[in-house]
Design a protein around this motif. Sequence first.
Motif, short mmCIF file in Angstrom:
data_model
loop_
_atom_site.label_atom_id
_atom_site.label_comp_id
_atom_site.label_asym_id
_atom_site.label_seq_id
_atom_site.Cartn_x
_atom_site.Cartn_y
_atom_site.Cartn_z
N GLU A 299 0.82 -1.19 0.00
CA GLU A 299 0.00 0.00 0.00
C GLU A 299 0.86 1.26 0.00
OE1 GLU A 299 -2.74 -0.20 3.22
OE2 GLU A 299 -3.29 -2.27 2.83
N GLY A 300 2.14 1.11 -0.18
CA GLY A 300 3.00 2.28 -0.31
C GLY A 300 3.85 2.58 0.89
N ARG A 301 3.92 1.68 1.88
CA ARG A 301 4.73 1.91 3.09
C ARG A 301 5.94 0.98 3.08
NH1 ARG A 301 3.11 6.84 4.17
NH2 ARG A 301 0.87 6.96 4.53
N GLU A 302 6.90 1.31 3.92
CA GLU A 302 8.13 0.52 3.99
C GLU A 302 8.07 -0.59 5.03
OE1 GLU A 302 9.38 4.89 3.36
OE2 GLU A 302 7.87 3.76 4.46
N TRP A 303 6.92 -0.78 5.68
CA TRP A 303 6.85 -1.76 6.76
C TRP A 303 5.49 -2.42 6.78
CZ3 TRP A 303 7.99 3.47 7.63
CH2 TRP A 303 6.86 4.28 7.88
N ASN A 304 5.45 -3.62 7.38
CA ASN A 304 4.17 -4.31 7.61
C ASN A 304 3.49 -3.69 8.82
OD1 ASN A 304 4.15 -6.29 5.53
ND2 ASN A 304 5.76 -7.40 6.64
N GLY A 305 2.17 -3.80 8.85
CA GLY A 305 1.42 -3.19 9.94
C GLY A 305 0.39 -4.14 10.51
N LEU A 306 0.09 -3.94 11.80
CA LEU A 306 -0.93 -4.70 12.50
C LEU A 306 -1.69 -3.73 13.38
CD1 LEU A 306 -2.05 -7.59 13.13
CD2 LEU A 306 -0.50 -7.60 15.10
N GLN A 307 -3.00 -3.64 13.15
CA GLN A 307 -3.78 -2.72 13.97
C GLN A 307 -4.04 -3.31 15.35
OE1 GLN A 307 -7.25 -1.11 12.17
NE2 GLN A 307 -6.14 -0.15 10.49
N CYS A 308 -4.14 -2.44 16.32
CA CYS A 308 -4.25 -2.82 17.72
C CYS A 308 -5.48 -3.70 17.96
CB CYS A 308 -4.32 -1.55 18.57
SG CYS A 308 -4.63 -1.85 20.31
N PHE A 309 -5.28 -4.86 18.61
CA PHE A 309 -6.39 -5.76 18.90
C PHE A 309 -7.38 -5.11 19.86
CE2 PHE A 309 -8.39 -9.13 21.40
CZ PHE A 309 -8.92 -9.93 20.40
N GLY A 310 -6.88 -4.39 20.84
CA GLY A 310 -7.78 -3.72 21.77
C GLY A 310 -8.65 -2.68 21.09
N LEU A 311 -8.08 -1.95 20.12
CA LEU A 311 -8.87 -0.98 19.37
C LEU A 311 -9.93 -1.67 18.54
CD1 LEU A 311 -9.30 1.95 18.45
CD2 LEU A 311 -7.63 1.53 16.64
N HIS A 312 -9.58 -2.79 17.91
CA HIS A 312 -10.56 -3.54 17.13
C HIS A 312 -11.70 -4.04 18.02
CE1 HIS A 312 -8.78 -3.39 13.26
NE2 HIS A 312 -7.71 -4.09 13.56
#
Length: 662
Positions: A299-312
Amino acid sequence: MEAEGDGEGEGEGSCGSSALAQVKSEPKSEEEDEDEPEELVPKRGNRSSAVWLWFGFRTSDVEQKTVICKTCRRQIATSDSNTSNLFYHLKTRHEALYLESLRIRDHLPLRSNGGHGAHGAHGAHGKGPKGRRKEPSPSYDEQSRRHRDITEAICRFLVSEERVCVASADTVRRRGFRELIRTLEPRYALPEAKHFTEVQLPRMYEECRAEVAEELRAADYYALTCGGAPPYVGLTVHFVDRHWILRSRRLQTGYLPEERPADGVASLLREVLDSWDLRRDMLVCVTADHVAATAAPEEGREWNGLQCFGLHLQTAVEMSLKTSSLSQAAVSDAVGMCKQVTAAISNSLKRRCDLAKAQVDLHVPIQHLKTENPSRWGSRQQMISRFLQQEKAVKQVLLEDRRVRHLTPTRQDMQILESINLALTPLKEFTDAFSGGEYISVSYVKPVLHLFKNQILKPRRDDPPLTGSIKEGILGHLCHTYADGPGQRLLDAATLLDPRFKSAYVDPERLDGIRSRAVAEMELLMAGVRAEVPAPPADEPDPPATAAKKAKRSLSSYFKKAASPGAASQPDRASAELELDTYLRTADLDPEKDPLEWWRRHELNFPWVARLAKKYLCVPATSFPSERIFGAGGDARAPTASCAKPQRVDQLLFLSANRRKT
């Protein structure tokens, strides 16, 4: 009139103003003319004054009436135990010894007999027998060891306070704090606040930063968490060290004036990676509560990402309440009523007292009502649960006060709150468990989702309609969020590499793909290690003298087969598959045990799988580690903290988070 005891006056006492004349006219002792002066004996009895180190008595002076100076052998006129003339003699004739006596006197313990000794009634800053003020003791030099130790101790105290952002900048200016330091150590001159903020804190920051950088250089892989309290965003690094211990270190607290724009968070991440000289290819993942920080490389970034489980999980709860079987207005009205009643009682001293009285009368647990905090996971469930526990006492307080009587909840409101609490209560333990930063959490996501689907959020026949609707809404949102994607593949790998779970919670249809990706990564690791090994030196012809001597061939040498140039002992892929399959066939670890401890003991058995485990198990499932420091450091938006420069806030939070760990 002569003073009693070992007074510490300098130039005062029984001789008063005639001390100088007495010393000038004092006769020399007979021992001064002898080649070997008579040895002097110390004073008998009480010798609490330090000055007696330099004075004594002749051996023949049984009654010890004549005081003799050990340095110049002069006789000093004094009476009883008064030491005024003794100090005066040192001050006028032996200045170095006089200063030494002052230093020793200032460190003598306080005596309990009210008035005698080095720190008695006639202490260094008190008055002598005739009311004349004594000379104050000299302050510590700023370069002395004692001064530096006290200053550093104060600095450590400032960065270790629970509300470091709010307190540190103002503590040293407070009158009470300065009086405390003056009482504990009168000779220490407390520097101004500017000295701590511009000299001591930057020095401590650089020292601690160097220690953290040294740890990061030894890490094979690392992950980042991003989160905070606007306008500040914190970044924390996580890695597994060579002893298989999960480490967390605060890296930076960035200041974003706006509400964390996408480009601002991404720019902060790049700045941190560059300033700490962290390799991007060793960055496994960025766990954050913001989309900009968790965008995937494609998606155009230099790193992998994981959204916060608590936020989800919190978002899933909000969405389920809006799409429940009941009308959104009814649910919203019931929750809004709970918030209003809680605020009306909590913000009034009289109503809080009435609530406490009602709790005693109705035999209800004496507890305060809880308010909802949108930034704190599970706070809505805690507010509703406490409200239901105090229902009787709350209604009594509302009915007795005509100004808030209209807020009395109806039966329908209470039924809605009970249904919401029944659906959300089982989730509280999971939000608390995922908040920890000292243990592995990313490998729990897949098992927890499986547990939600089959037990926790599975509708029951006896559930109220609203409870079942909320459970279905939460589960549907989580399943949709953790569908196939980069985040899903990372969770699959972490679960597979956790010896407690392995493939138990992986979809069988996806298992072959997960294994293939793991084997491919192991092949890359093997190839990388082989490329780093230097090639052996080329064979050189033997020197003539050595070539003439041929070693005899053994019988076994005839059966030795020459290895082909490009052949390895075993193909990398076959070796990787064999090692992974052997690991998966081992007995599962007890869920209560530490997976990192298991890997520490079995690293030699599965070296390449262990490297993958060290890579994926360091990823946190939530962004709580980066948000927690703001709770410990105080509100960054407080008036005293808002006046601090962003660089100063960064240093304070960095030291507060890392000095306890390095």
